[in-house]
Scaffold this motif. Structure first.
Motif, PDB file in Angstrom:
ATOM      1  N   MET A  25       0.828  -1.206   0.000  1.00 30.90           N
ATOM      2  CA  MET A  25       0.000   0.000   0.000  1.00 30.90           C
ATOM      3  C   MET A  25       0.860   1.254   0.000  1.00 30.90           C
ATOM      4  SD  MET A  25      -2.979  -0.817   2.809  1.00 30.90           S
ATOM      5  CE  MET A  25      -4.129  -2.172   2.592  1.00 30.90           C
ATOM      6  N   ARG A  26       0.268   2.317  -0.493  1.00 31.08           N
ATOM      7  CA  ARG A  26       0.818   3.647  -0.301  1.00 31.08           C
ATOM      8  C   ARG A  26       0.022   4.331   0.807  1.00 31.08           C
ATOM      9  NH1 ARG A  26       4.114   1.313  -2.412  1.00 31.08           N
ATOM     10  NH2 ARG A  26       5.180   1.718  -4.393  1.00 31.08           N
TER      11      ARG A  26
ATOM     12  N   ARG B 288      -1.978   6.750   0.963  1.00 33.71           N
ATOM     13  CA  ARG B 288      -3.384   7.066   0.682  1.00 33.71           C
ATOM     14  C   ARG B 288      -4.290   5.872   0.987  1.00 33.71           C
ATOM     15  NH1 ARG B 288      -7.845   7.123   0.374  1.00 33.71           N
ATOM     16  NH2 ARG B 288      -9.311   8.303  -0.950  1.00 33.71           N
ATOM     17  N   ALA B 289      -3.846   4.669   0.655  1.00 37.05           N
ATOM     18  CA  ALA B 289      -4.659   3.480   0.906  1.00 37.05           C
ATOM     19  C   ALA B 289      -4.494   2.969   2.336  1.00 37.05           C
ATOM     20  CB  ALA B 289      -4.288   2.380  -0.084  1.00 37.05           C
TER      21      ALA B 289
ATOM     22  N   ALA C 241      -7.424   2.159   5.351  1.00 36.49           N
ATOM     23  CA  ALA C 241      -7.508   0.709   5.547  1.00 36.49           C
ATOM     24  C   ALA C 241      -7.341   0.348   7.021  1.00 36.49           C
ATOM     25  CB  ALA C 241      -6.457  -0.001   4.706  1.00 36.49           C
TER      26      ALA C 241
END
Length: 264
Positions: free
Chosen positions: A247-248, A250-251, A255
């Motif tokens: 993931m980056r 932003r995710a 999450a």
């Protein structure tokens, strides 16, 4: 089998098994799972399938006067191409809460993994028998902790005296989720993994959802945590997400919030 004992076979059911969320009936016996079937059906990842079927924190718990115990199991042991063989998984025997014996089981299946190609080959093998003898006479609580790093089908439990489920001692339940560090990593035995040590020191019942390589904020894992009765829930998250470059930012941030909101 040792014919000096008059053996009694006890069905292996959830009444005498702790730390697993589900028991799957197989051709050989029963297979403890640490994620329910609904969760397993939502992900085809081989690493997760291997990790959740390895019984970290799973143990048989019962009360008996038996002085001899046999447990037939069918293990699946991992091997890696080009790497020395891994040590056999260890079973820990606790009597009235004290470590009394340790043993390994021979035979079983072998899963050979080639890290360079990402392929795996399974070779079947026969069940083996775990045996503990010369236990103290008299009523006692017995725990057999299964190897945290070997998928283990439970085939048959035999004792030389009747077995009954251990009484509820009123201990609180601690439900934990994390990565291989929580799963067991390279601990010497199943009661030496840090969640088992912490549970023992804290006087709580452990349900360990440490999943090697698989602490990835999966929604089905959050739902499994939410749906499992517990007095305390802890989550250790981070290393697998980084290792997998999954993931980056932003995710990742929403999450994490979504995972925790589901549990709550």
């Amino acid at each position: 089998m040792n014919t000096e004992h008059h053996w009694i076979t006890t069905p292996i059911t959830t009444d005498i098994l702790r730390g697993a969320l589900e028991l799957e009936h197989t051709a050989h016996g029963v297979l403890p799972h640490r994620l329910p079937a609904r969760a397993r059906a939502q992900c085809s990842d081989g690493q997760l399938a291997m990790a959740e079927s390895q019984p970290s924190g799973v143990r048989l718990v019962f009360r008996t006067r038996a002085t001899a115990i046999e447990l037939d199991t069918l293990r699946t042991k991992r091997a890696y191409v080009g790497v020395p063989p891994r040590p056999d998984g260890v079973y820990d025997l606790l009597v009235d809460g004290r470590l009394t014996g340790q043993a390994t089981v021979t035979g079983g299946n072998t899963l050979t993994i080639d890290m360079t190609t990402g392929t795996a080959e399974s070779r079947p093998g026969p069940p083996g028998t775990l045996r503990f003898t010369e236990l103290p006479d008299g009523d006692k609580d017995v725990e057999i902790w299964l190897p945290y790093n070997e998928t283990t089908e439970l085939v048959a439990l035999r004792t030389d005296a009747p077995v009954e489920p251990a009484p509820d001692r009123g201990r609180r339940v601690w439900l934990h989720h994390g990565s291989s560090i929580s799963h067991g990593s390279d601990a010497a035995s199943p009661t030496a993994i840090w969640p088992a040590l912490a549970a023992s020191l804290g006087g709580v019942e452990l349900i360990n959802l440490g999943l090697g390589g698989s602490a990835l904020l999966d929604p089905f894992t959050a739902r499994a945590l939410r749906d499992t009765p517990a007095d305390l829930i802890s989550v250790k998250m981070g290393i697998n997400l980084v290792n997998a470059d999954l993931m980056r930012l932003r995710a990742f941030t929403p999450a994490v919030h979504g995972f925790l909101d589901t549990i709550r």
